[in-house]
Design a protein around this motif. Sequence first.
Motif, PDB file in Angstrom:
ATOM      1  N   HIS A  91      -7.756  -2.514  -2.394  1.00 42.52           N
ATOM      2  CA  HIS A  91      -7.891  -1.501  -1.340  1.00 42.52           C
ATOM      3  C   HIS A  91      -8.224  -0.170  -2.009  1.00 42.52           C
ATOM      4  N   ARG A 151       0.810  -1.214   0.000  1.00 43.19           N
ATOM      5  CA  ARG A 151       0.000   0.000   0.000  1.00 43.19           C
ATOM      6  C   ARG A 151       0.851   1.275   0.000  1.00 43.19           C
ATOM      7  N   GLY A 206      -1.697  -3.794  -3.355  1.00 41.44           N
ATOM      8  CA  GLY A 206      -2.333  -2.913  -2.391  1.00 41.44           C
ATOM      9  C   GLY A 206      -2.122  -1.437  -2.685  1.00 41.44           C
ATOM     10  N   SER A 207      -1.182  -1.129  -3.585  1.00 46.53           N
ATOM     11  CA  SER A 207      -0.920   0.260  -3.970  1.00 46.53           C
ATOM     12  C   SER A 207      -1.780   0.720  -5.140  1.00 46.53           C
TER      13      SER A 207
END
Length: 254
Positions: A199, A170, A193-194
Amino acid sequence: MIFEKSPTVIGHRGYGSGDLLPPGAVMPVAENTLPSLLAAADALRDAPGGPWVEIDVTRTADDHLVLRHDPTTVEGDHLVDLPATDSGLPLLTEILDALPADVAVDVDVKTVLEDALDEPSRRTGALLVPVLRREAKRRRLLVTSFDPSLLMFLREELPGVPLGLLTWLRFPLWHAVPAAAGLGLDVVAVHTGSCGIEHPDTRLRPLEHCVDVAHKAGLETIAWCPSAEAAPTYAEAGFDAMVVNDVPGVLAAV
């Protein structure tokens, strides 16, 4: 160009993280071992971009390089405190010698705390240089790391070997892309997650736009650990490669 076909599928730690059972295997094979790497190479031999595998490399007390993701053994002993023979882990040189030369390797370098204090000649990057210099003559290589100082060191020592900034879970793409470009690297490799898919992140520009900016900045792009279900989304966004745990599933999906 590092990745000849897009998206290139790269086997994470070989056939995937953990202990997995490749087709035809009698027993599960452990990550970062020769059987796992060979299983991935076999599965990817006819894939777009050819066979690519990713390995994790760290150093031991006696200045050997071994394949291991974590800084500790399963028992919790720090590898940098153990001689290689006591670690029970494969040596990087032995793995590369046994791996067919047509298999391209993403070497994910794990620097250790002691690299901050040890003599420069003993640090992880210095130990890697002669191995990678030799290896670059016989196979396609990419070196990635979370440690930008290591990448800057290798850029001076190994001109012509592609280097990539690996960012943590992230880690915002709007930091990762300019950081890799500003460092003069070849690749930016970001965890899923990035990317705003698993997310959601309202601060993130559209994923296709982020990848396009990276490309315009001269970077190739890697997404690491997409699932087979999500892999087509990363392919459609224009990622050049994906480091995956489910090799057959992602191959079928893209």
